[in-house]
Design a protein around this motif. Sequence first.
Motif, PDB file in Angstrom:
ATOM      1  N   ARG A  91       0.766  -1.213   0.020  1.00 36.65           N
ATOM      2  CA  ARG A  91      -0.012  -0.048  -0.002  1.00 36.65           C
ATOM      3  C   ARG A  91       0.794   1.205   0.077  1.00 36.65           C
ATOM      4  O   ARG A  91       0.663   2.313  -0.769  1.00 36.65           O
ATOM      5  N   ALA A  92       1.833   1.175   0.827  1.00 34.25           N
ATOM      6  CA  ALA A  92       2.758   2.261   0.720  1.00 34.25           C
ATOM      7  C   ALA A  92       3.677   2.686  -0.369  1.00 34.25           C
ATOM      8  O   ALA A  92       3.796   3.728  -0.914  1.00 34.25           O
ATOM      9  N   LEU A  93       3.864   1.345  -1.027  1.00 36.17           N
ATOM     10  CA  LEU A  93       4.660   1.639  -2.581  1.00 36.17           C
ATOM     11  C   LEU A  93       3.677   2.278  -3.563  1.00 36.17           C
ATOM     12  O   LEU A  93       3.775   2.819  -4.485  1.00 36.17           O
ATOM     13  N   ILE A  94       2.384   1.728  -3.564  1.00 32.62           N
ATOM     14  CA  ILE A  94       1.395   2.259  -4.244  1.00 32.62           C
ATOM     15  C   ILE A  94       1.133   3.766  -4.192  1.00 32.62           C
ATOM     16  O   ILE A  94       1.134   4.486  -5.151  1.00 32.62           O
ATOM     17  N   SER A  95       1.225   4.162  -3.069  1.00 34.18           N
ATOM     18  CA  SER A  95       1.123   5.595  -2.596  1.00 34.18           C
ATOM     19  C   SER A  95       2.202   6.308  -3.358  1.00 34.18           C
ATOM     20  O   SER A  95       2.096   7.498  -3.773  1.00 34.18           O
ATOM     21  N   ARG A  96       3.306   6.020  -3.101  1.00 32.99           N
ATOM     22  CA  ARG A  96       4.587   6.467  -3.438  1.00 32.99           C
ATOM     23  C   ARG A  96       4.601   6.691  -4.918  1.00 32.99           C
ATOM     24  O   ARG A  96       4.776   7.747  -5.498  1.00 32.99           O
ATOM     25  N   ALA A  97       4.299   5.433  -5.654  1.00 31.88           N
ATOM     26  CA  ALA A  97       4.343   5.476  -6.915  1.00 31.88           C
ATOM     27  C   ALA A  97       3.205   6.305  -7.597  1.00 31.88           C
ATOM     28  O   ALA A  97       3.419   6.963  -8.939  1.00 31.88           O
ATOM     29  N   SER A  98       2.022   6.379  -6.891  1.00 34.89           N
ATOM     30  CA  SER A  98       1.034   7.347  -7.582  1.00 34.89           C
ATOM     31  C   SER A  98       1.421   8.643  -7.575  1.00 34.89           C
ATOM     32  O   SER A  98       0.868   9.190  -8.393  1.00 34.89           O
ATOM     33  N   LYS A  99       2.365   9.168  -6.916  1.00 33.52           N
ATOM     34  CA  LYS A  99       2.781  10.277  -6.977  1.00 33.52           C
ATOM     35  C   LYS A  99       3.458  10.959  -8.278  1.00 33.52           C
ATOM     36  O   LYS A  99       3.699  12.161  -8.447  1.00 33.52           O
ATOM     37  N   VAL A 100       4.129   9.751  -8.823  1.00 36.89           N
ATOM     38  CA  VAL A 100       4.693  10.227 -10.224  1.00 36.89           C
ATOM     39  C   VAL A 100       4.200   9.319 -11.440  1.00 36.89           C
ATOM     40  O   VAL A 100       4.467   9.624 -12.488  1.00 36.89           O
ATOM     41  N   CYS A 101       2.900   8.666 -11.019  1.00 34.18           N
ATOM     42  CA  CYS A 101       2.376   7.770 -11.927  1.00 34.18           C
ATOM     43  C   CYS A 101       1.115   8.617 -12.199  1.00 34.18           C
ATOM     44  O   CYS A 101       0.211   8.662 -11.398  1.00 34.18           O
ATOM     45  N   PRO A 102       0.883   8.972 -13.457  1.00 35.82           N
ATOM     46  CA  PRO A 102      -0.518   9.667 -14.132  1.00 35.82           C
ATOM     47  C   PRO A 102      -1.724   8.807 -13.861  1.00 35.82           C
ATOM     48  O   PRO A 102      -2.703   9.250 -13.579  1.00 35.82           O
ATOM     49  N   THR A 103      -1.437   7.421 -14.017  1.00 36.03           N
ATOM     50  CA  THR A 103      -2.764   6.546 -13.802  1.00 36.03           C
ATOM     51  C   THR A 103      -2.711   5.774 -12.567  1.00 36.03           C
ATOM     52  O   THR A 103      -1.850   5.274 -12.150  1.00 36.03           O
ATOM     53  N   PRO A 104      -3.843   6.208 -11.872  1.00 33.79           N
ATOM     54  CA  PRO A 104      -3.948   5.484 -10.642  1.00 33.79           C
ATOM     55  C   PRO A 104      -3.835   3.913 -10.347  1.00 33.79           C
ATOM     56  O   PRO A 104      -4.413   3.414 -11.389  1.00 33.79           O
ATOM     57  N   MET A 105      -3.207   3.500  -9.544  1.00 31.66           N
ATOM     58  CA  MET A 105      -2.852   2.028  -9.384  1.00 31.66           C
ATOM     59  C   MET A 105      -3.776   1.492  -8.241  1.00 31.66           C
ATOM     60  O   MET A 105      -3.997   2.116  -7.294  1.00 31.66           O
ATOM     61  N   ASN A 106      -4.403   0.462  -8.547  1.00 33.84           N
ATOM     62  CA  ASN A 106      -5.345  -0.245  -7.510  1.00 33.84           C
ATOM     63  C   ASN A 106      -5.158  -1.751  -7.652  1.00 33.84           C
ATOM     64  O   ASN A 106      -5.570  -2.432  -8.751  1.00 33.84           O
ATOM     65  N   SER A 112      -4.363   3.977  -3.476  1.00 35.67           N
ATOM     66  CA  SER A 112      -3.231   4.840  -3.966  1.00 35.67           C
ATOM     67  C   SER A 112      -3.380   6.146  -2.940  1.00 35.67           C
ATOM     68  O   SER A 112      -2.664   6.992  -3.171  1.00 35.67           O
ATOM     69  N   SER A 113      -4.465   6.180  -2.009  1.00 29.26           N
ATOM     70  CA  SER A 113      -4.441   7.203  -1.395  1.00 29.26           C
ATOM     71  C   SER A 113      -3.119   7.422  -0.279  1.00 29.26           C
ATOM     72  O   SER A 113      -2.764   6.594   0.198  1.00 29.26           O
ATOM     73  N   SER A 114      -2.829   8.859  -0.025  1.00 27.12           N
ATOM     74  CA  SER A 114      -1.517   9.032   0.489  1.00 27.12           C
ATOM     75  C   SER A 114      -1.708   9.050   2.034  1.00 27.12           C
ATOM     76  O   SER A 114      -0.855   9.425   2.882  1.00 27.12           O
ATOM     77  N   THR A 115      -3.041   8.938   2.616  1.00 25.76           N
ATOM     78  CA  THR A 115      -3.304   8.934   3.963  1.00 25.76           C
ATOM     79  C   THR A 115      -4.190   7.851   4.469  1.00 25.76           C
ATOM     80  O   THR A 115      -5.347   7.734   3.966  1.00 25.76           O
ATOM     81  N   ILE A 353       4.543   2.562   8.498  1.00 26.89           N
ATOM     82  CA  ILE A 353       4.936   2.043   7.023  1.00 26.89           C
ATOM     83  C   ILE A 353       4.721   2.917   6.056  1.00 26.89           C
ATOM     84  O   ILE A 353       5.824   3.160   5.246  1.00 26.89           O
ATOM     85  N   GLU A 354       3.603   3.515   5.845  1.00 27.18           N
ATOM     86  CA  GLU A 354       3.288   4.493   4.627  1.00 27.18           C
ATOM     87  C   GLU A 354       4.239   5.706   5.003  1.00 27.18           C
ATOM     88  O   GLU A 354       4.820   6.026   3.894  1.00 27.18           O
ATOM     89  N   ASN A 355       4.458   6.177   5.978  1.00 24.90           N
ATOM     90  CA  ASN A 355       5.236   7.352   5.991  1.00 24.90           C
ATOM     91  C   ASN A 355       6.803   7.149   5.730  1.00 24.90           C
ATOM     92  O   ASN A 355       7.234   7.771   5.104  1.00 24.90           O
ATOM     93  N   ILE A 356       7.501   5.760   6.253  1.00 24.66           N
ATOM     94  CA  ILE A 356       8.635   5.595   6.062  1.00 24.66           C
ATOM     95  C   ILE A 356       8.781   5.309   4.539  1.00 24.66           C
ATOM     96  O   ILE A 356       9.896   5.679   4.127  1.00 24.66           O
ATOM     97  N   ILE A 357       7.870   4.613   3.801  1.00 23.90           N
ATOM     98  CA  ILE A 357       8.248   4.415   2.517  1.00 23.90           C
ATOM     99  C   ILE A 357       7.606   5.494   1.473  1.00 23.90           C
ATOM    100  O   ILE A 357       8.011   5.738   0.474  1.00 23.90           O
ATOM    101  N   GLY A 358       6.414   5.825   1.832  1.00 24.43           N
ATOM    102  CA  GLY A 358       5.596   6.518   0.832  1.00 24.43           C
ATOM    103  C   GLY A 358       6.190   8.162   0.748  1.00 24.43           C
ATOM    104  O   GLY A 358       5.791   8.785  -0.271  1.00 24.43           O
ATOM    105  N   PHE A 359       6.741   8.482   1.729  1.00 24.54           N
ATOM    106  CA  PHE A 359       7.211  10.220   1.750  1.00 24.54           C
ATOM    107  C   PHE A 359       8.877  10.205   1.901  1.00 24.54           C
ATOM    108  O   PHE A 359       9.571   9.417   2.219  1.00 24.54           O
ATOM    109  N   GLU A 360       9.162  11.656   1.321  1.00 26.43           N
ATOM    110  CA  GLU A 360      10.571  12.085   1.696  1.00 26.43           C
ATOM    111  C   GLU A 360      10.355  13.323   2.226  1.00 26.43           C
ATOM    112  O   GLU A 360       9.658  13.922   2.373  1.00 26.43           O
TER     113      GLU A 360
END
Length: 445
Positions: A91-106, A112-115, A353-360
């Motif tokens: 889930r965290a990886l999907i969130s991270r990838a969705s920030k740079v991917c124009p097509t939402p992944m599910n 792909s929600s970031s929260t 986990i989402e914060n550790i992996i999904g954000f910088e």
Amino acid sequence: MKTEVRGSTTSISLQNPTTIFNTSQGPSLTGALKGCLGSLDGACIEKLLLHCASALESNDVTLAQQVMWVLNNVASSVGDPNQRLTSWILRALISRASKVCPTPMNFNGSTSSSTIPTRLMSVTELAGYVDLIPWHRFGYCASNSAIFKAIQGCPKVHILDFSITHCMQWPTLIDALAKRPEGPPLLRVTVPNWRPQVPPLLNVSSEEVGLRLGNFSRFRDVPFEFNVIENSSSLELLLSTQLNPSPLDLRDDEVLVVNCQNWLRYLSDDPRGGSPSHQDGSMRNTFLNMIRSLNPRIIVVVDEDSDLSAPSLSSRITTCFNYMWIPFDSLETFLPKDSAQRMDYESDVGHKIENIIGFEGHQRIERLETGVAMSQRIRNVGFLSAPFCEETVKEVKGLLDEHASGWGMKREEDMLVLTWKGHNSVFATAWVANGPNPNGLLMED
């Protein structure tokens, strides 16, 4: 790596790798899957996670999506500990990838929600949350025992409390102080307005928590005051104007205790991103220097014993997979797979986990460092370690006897460390000011 104690193997049915993955991506991914098809153990899952991290770090979203497809066949929020952990990392990886991917992944209900939504607990629910596994109680027990010893004979005590668990530590200490042979002290507890917005979250204010503690203290005949540091609604404001004797209402006839429970990780350790007002640009060091200037009788520091501050996504994923596994595995020992209480607790781990992996950058607030690294940081600002006495060790061991047999405790240098199946999970340390100390504290037996 913890694969030796992560015996669960997830059986799945996958197509041939050459039909799943574009062979133009090269042999590395096929190599990662070789020998794993049909059953994926922890080592294979970790290998796939690292391939996904590598793809994301090189902005290869297509390859990342392909690896996620395989991981989605493994992940399950109601499976074994490896599957449940993988579902949150995915889930965290999907969130991270969705920030740079124009097509939402599910994938299979992943979002792909970031929260990740967090729930507000009642005080009763929070008590049950703390009692579930000794993740928090270990630190409470070690700290309270050290504090109790440090304030023996003192008629007035002021605790400056920095914690994420809403003062759940203090009823046990109040109860112990009520039984003190020389009588209880006048106890003051001060908390800041500012708190990192991380689980657990409570449905009542800090002031209401103080009223409840006051009622309990009256019941136990312990004189009690509770204060909230006003105008500390932001971390910068707290550090710049509030951590000095006047706003804290420090009094000469009181002994000062500073309590830090799962707190310091939320202060930036990045010297490049700090304010010029910070001595080295690091909020973490600035905070510790300010606490040192208050000359407390004792400071106790408790946090999770892992290094999750690396700039490399791959490094953080490796550490996260081999560390965050602990709560998932420990809950497996006594709660059914579909337990709502278990899922709620795991959701809070998933928030980390989402914060550790999904954000910088400044958005990544989960920046753990190991107990050894934190201890060196505390020494560098002028504190001396105060080793825990044998009475404290006995109390902590007694607490762990109430929980599953996989929990244990060991000493590392002057730390007490909570372990699960031999792997470090939480450290506890106690410190006194280096140099002249008017309180004359001696922690050794």
